[in-house]
Design a protein around this motif. Structure first.
Motif, mmCIF file in Angstrom:
data_model
loop_
_atom_site.group_PDB
_atom_site.id
_atom_site.type_symbol
_atom_site.label_atom_id
_atom_site.label_comp_id
_atom_site.label_asym_id
_atom_site.label_seq_id
_atom_site.Cartn_x
_atom_site.Cartn_y
_atom_site.Cartn_z
ATOM 1 N N THR A 156 48.602 -67.567 65.103
ATOM 2 C CA THR A 156 48.076 -66.961 66.317
ATOM 3 C C THR A 156 46.832 -67.695 66.790
ATOM 4 O OG1 THR A 156 48.889 -64.824 65.585
ATOM 5 C CG2 THR A 156 47.226 -64.806 67.306
ATOM 6 N N SER A 157 46.707 -67.876 68.106
ATOM 7 C CA SER A 157 45.481 -68.382 68.697
ATOM 8 C C SER A 157 44.782 -67.243 69.419
ATOM 9 C CB SER A 157 45.760 -69.518 69.685
ATOM 10 O OG SER A 157 44.571 -69.867 70.371
ATOM 11 N N TYR A 158 43.471 -67.177 69.291
ATOM 12 C CA TYR A 158 42.685 -66.138 69.928
ATOM 13 C C TYR A 158 41.939 -66.673 71.146
ATOM 14 C CZ TYR A 158 43.885 -63.223 65.984
ATOM 15 O OH TYR A 158 44.588 -62.484 65.061
ATOM 16 N N ALA A 159 42.503 -67.648 71.813
ATOM 17 C CA ALA A 159 41.906 -68.184 73.027
ATOM 18 C C ALA A 159 41.701 -67.059 74.033
ATOM 19 C CB ALA A 159 42.798 -69.270 73.615
ATOM 20 N N GLY A 160 40.496 -66.981 74.573
ATOM 21 C CA GLY A 160 40.164 -65.919 75.510
ATOM 22 C C GLY A 160 39.514 -64.719 74.864
ATOM 23 N N ALA A 161 39.572 -64.615 73.531
ATOM 24 C CA ALA A 161 38.919 -63.508 72.824
ATOM 25 C C ALA A 161 37.506 -63.915 72.430
ATOM 26 C CB ALA A 161 39.714 -63.116 71.591
ATOM 27 N N ARG A 162 36.624 -62.933 72.364
ATOM 28 C CA ARG A 162 35.229 -63.210 72.033
ATOM 29 C C ARG A 162 34.877 -62.604 70.685
ATOM 30 N NH1 ARG A 162 29.440 -61.287 74.469
ATOM 31 N NH2 ARG A 162 28.330 -63.198 73.904
ATOM 32 N N LEU A 174 43.552 -63.471 60.255
ATOM 33 C CA LEU A 174 43.626 -63.451 61.720
ATOM 34 C C LEU A 174 44.770 -64.328 62.229
ATOM 35 C CD1 LEU A 174 39.805 -63.617 62.426
ATOM 36 C CD2 LEU A 174 41.315 -61.782 63.216
ATOM 37 N N GLN A 175 44.966 -65.475 61.595
ATOM 38 C CA GLN A 175 46.052 -66.358 62.013
ATOM 39 C C GLN A 175 47.419 -65.698 61.848
ATOM 40 O OE1 GLN A 175 45.501 -70.141 59.902
ATOM 41 N NE2 GLN A 175 45.091 -71.054 61.890
ATOM 42 N N GLN A 176 47.539 -64.841 60.854
ATOM 43 C CA GLN A 176 48.832 -64.235 60.527
ATOM 44 C C GLN A 176 49.056 -62.879 61.197
ATOM 45 O OE1 GLN A 176 48.570 -64.070 56.265
ATOM 46 N NE2 GLN A 176 48.208 -66.281 56.086
ATOM 47 N N ALA A 177 48.108 -62.434 62.046
ATOM 48 C CA ALA A 177 48.125 -61.045 62.509
ATOM 49 C C ALA A 177 48.725 -60.855 63.889
ATOM 50 C CB ALA A 177 46.713 -60.486 62.486
ATOM 51 N N ASP A 178 49.250 -61.879 64.502
ATOM 52 C CA ASP A 178 49.878 -61.750 65.815
ATOM 53 C C ASP A 178 48.924 -61.147 66.843
ATOM 54 O OD1 ASP A 178 52.027 -62.176 67.546
ATOM 55 O OD2 ASP A 178 52.815 -60.149 67.246
ATOM 56 N N GLY A 179 47.642 -61.511 66.715
ATOM 57 C CA GLY A 179 46.656 -61.085 67.701
ATOM 58 C C GLY A 179 46.064 -59.716 67.488
ATOM 59 N N ASP A 180 46.511 -58.969 66.500
ATOM 60 C CA ASP A 180 46.002 -57.625 66.245
ATOM 61 C C ASP A 180 44.805 -57.721 65.298
ATOM 62 O OD1 ASP A 180 45.507 -54.993 65.418
ATOM 63 O OD2 ASP A 180 47.621 -54.438 65.514
ATOM 64 N N ILE A 181 43.593 -57.688 65.855
ATOM 65 C CA ILE A 181 42.374 -57.930 65.083
ATOM 66 C C ILE A 181 42.154 -56.838 64.040
ATOM 67 C CG2 ILE A 181 39.848 -58.044 65.242
ATOM 68 C CD1 ILE A 181 40.258 -59.443 67.983
ATOM 69 N N ALA A 182 42.317 -55.589 64.427
ATOM 70 C CA ALA A 182 42.105 -54.493 63.476
ATOM 71 C C ALA A 182 43.089 -54.570 62.320
ATOM 72 C CB ALA A 182 42.210 -53.151 64.186
ATOM 73 N N ALA A 183 44.344 -54.935 62.617
ATOM 74 C CA ALA A 183 45.339 -55.068 61.551
ATOM 75 C C ALA A 183 44.978 -56.222 60.625
ATOM 76 C CB ALA A 183 46.724 -55.282 62.154
ATOM 77 N N ALA A 184 44.467 -57.306 61.193
ATOM 78 C CA ALA A 184 44.047 -58.448 60.377
ATOM 79 C C ALA A 184 42.945 -58.039 59.411
ATOM 80 C CB ALA A 184 43.582 -59.592 61.270
ATOM 81 N N LEU A 185 41.982 -57.258 59.898
ATOM 82 C CA LEU A 185 40.881 -56.823 59.037
ATOM 83 C C LEU A 185 41.372 -55.880 57.939
ATOM 84 C CD1 LEU A 185 39.178 -58.259 61.141
ATOM 85 C CD2 LEU A 185 37.577 -56.337 61.084
ATOM 86 N N ARG A 186 42.318 -55.019 58.269
ATOM 87 C CA ARG A 186 42.864 -54.119 57.241
ATOM 88 C C ARG A 186 43.594 -54.907 56.156
ATOM 89 N NH1 ARG A 186 44.199 -50.988 61.862
ATOM 90 N NH2 ARG A 186 46.380 -51.712 61.782
ATOM 91 N N LYS A 187 44.287 -55.946 56.548
ATOM 92 C CA LYS A 187 44.995 -56.771 55.568
ATOM 93 C C LYS A 187 44.026 -57.593 54.722
ATOM 94 C CE LYS A 187 48.602 -60.313 55.192
ATOM 95 N NZ LYS A 187 49.562 -61.177 55.932
ATOM 96 N N TRP A 188 42.954 -58.043 55.342
ATOM 97 C CA TRP A 188 41.961 -58.909 54.694
ATOM 98 C C TRP A 188 41.119 -58.156 53.662
ATOM 99 C CZ3 TRP A 188 36.657 -57.977 55.980
ATOM 100 C CH2 TRP A 188 35.733 -58.923 55.504
ATOM 101 N N GLU A 189 40.814 -56.895 53.925
ATOM 102 C CA GLU A 189 39.792 -56.176 53.173
ATOM 103 C C GLU A 189 40.096 -55.972 51.688
ATOM 104 O OE1 GLU A 189 37.188 -52.152 53.886
ATOM 105 O OE2 GLU A 189 39.363 -51.991 54.072
#
Length: 396
Positions: free
Chosen positions: A2-8, A338-353
């Motif tokens: 996933t690319s987060y281009a446009g996200a801050r 984040l790369q593996q989360a298909d743009g879902d930031i909250a889901a990425a953090l839940r997986k990472w934690e």
């Protein structure tokens, strides 16, 4: 991927962990801004860092900078007694850097355009679409992701886990450096090509060479040390932590601000308990300083779109030389999630934690045991493989 281009993304805290995180977030497409509370770029005071693979990974995999320009190395681990006799020696190569050298290299890679100084984060709120951070200046900033890398005194940790409080270990670390070129022939020969330890009752010291301001050559290197000394909690510690201006430093007393009487006592004790080589370095330090050795661990590292990394999440005693490595490991794992989360930031953090919490817990348990063995139980044994540096396990 996933690319987060446009996200801050905002990173709160511009030290080594914050810079590594910001670089890796930018690597996956985020528009990243760092907010650092200090009014000027940071000063590492010459402190040394043992370079573990996670710490160095940005420079080995992403940067154009040659890692060899940032580090020194030694071939041996040795223990010396009070007469400079080697009581244990094993061949084990370690590399080191100076905090300032490593910080400046990361800052050069990130750049100053999005590195905002003098902004102290005071609070935040979030909803399903983003996070708004408030600063004491009155400034507010909104982003899709906020990572707090603001160290052991992290503002956000108390919001994410109000039960996480700092616990004093019962000892402090005296730190300092001396130019290697100014040492006697005996000291240079004794300490050459080694990280050196001396263990004395209820105390120990570790010493190794780090880059100087001008480079990594023999004429530039500094001999760096940390000497752990027991100081009871209460009036004795409180008095030591008053600097020359009368201000209390709850985490450290900076070079030039430690009361002279404590420095005089420290130097006199070093001359009594250490062999000539190590004593020469300690007593020859122009401006030694004090760090309070404390532990804290949050039971959470993620909350919606907000994450804690490094010491903001878990500050562990430095005996495994894993503090900066842990921050870097947190950042790289977040990058991958984040790369593996298909743009879902909250889901990425839940997986990472979960894995990062487990790593923090294991590291903290190990370094607490190491410190207790050296400072209180008297069971720190030269050559014991369980006492080796390492983030994931002794020697790893």
């Amino acid at each position: 991927m996933t690319s987060y281009a446009g996200a801050r993304a905002l990173v709160i805290g511009g030290s080594i962990g914050g810079l590594t995180t910001a670089l890796l977030l930018r690597d996956v497409g985020f528009d990243v801004t760092i907010f650092e509370r200090t009014p000027a770029v940071l000063d590492g005071r010459g402190s040394g860092i043992v370079l573990q693979p996670d710490t160095l990974r940005w420079f080995t995999e992403r940067s154009s900078r040659n890692p060899a320009e940032l580090s020194t190395s030694t071939r041996w681990v040795q223990y010396l007694d009070g007469a400079d006799t080697v009581v244990h020696r094993e061949e084990r190569t370690w590399s080191y850097t100076a905090w300032g050298t490593f910080y400046r290299a990361l800052l050069d890679d990130f750049g100053l355009d999005r590195y905002v100084l003098g902004e102290f984060a005071a609070g935040f709120d979030q909803d399903e679409t983003g996070v708004q951070v408030r600063f004491v200046s009155g400034r507010t900033e909104r982003a899709d992701l906020v990572v707090f890398a603001d160290g052991i005194t992290s503002m956000a940790r108390g919001r994410i886990d109000p039960t996480a409080t700092m616990g004093y270990s019962g000892y402090v670390g005296w730190r300092g450096t001396v130019p290697e070129r100014t040492l006697s022939d005996h000291a240079r020969d004794t300490l050459a090509d080694a990280i050196s330890y001396t263990v004395v009752p209820n105390s120990h010291i570790t010493m190794y060479p780090i880059p100087g301001e001008r480079g990594v050559g023999p004429d530039d290197r500094l001999m760096n040390y940390v000497w752990y000394r027991n100081v009871p909690a209460g009036p004795e510690l409180a008095e030591m932590l008053l600097d020359k201006r009368g201000f209390t430093g709850p985490v450290s007393i900076h070079p030039g601000q430690v009361q002279d009487r404590f420095i005089e006592e420290m130097r006199a004790t070093a001359a009594q308990v250490f062999g000539p080589a190590i004593a020469e370095v300690v007593t020859g330090t122009a401006t030694p300083y004090v760090q309070v050795v404390q532990d804290v661990r949050s039971s959470k590292m993620a909350d919606g779109r907000v994450a804690l990394i490094g010491d903001a999440a878990c500050a562990a005693r430095p005996h495994a030389a894993a503090g900066t490595a842990k921050a870097a490991a947190d950042a790289w794992a977040l990058h991958d999630a984040l790369q593996q989360a298909d743009g879902d930031i909250a889901a990425a953090l839940r997986k990472w934690e979960p894995a990062q919490l487990a790593l923090s817990a294991a590291l903290l348990e190990r370094v607490v045991d190491m410190g207790e063995r050296a400072q209180f139980r008297g069971t720190w044994t030269p050559g014991d493989p369980s006492l080796r540096f390492g983030l994931y396990a002794p020697g790893r």
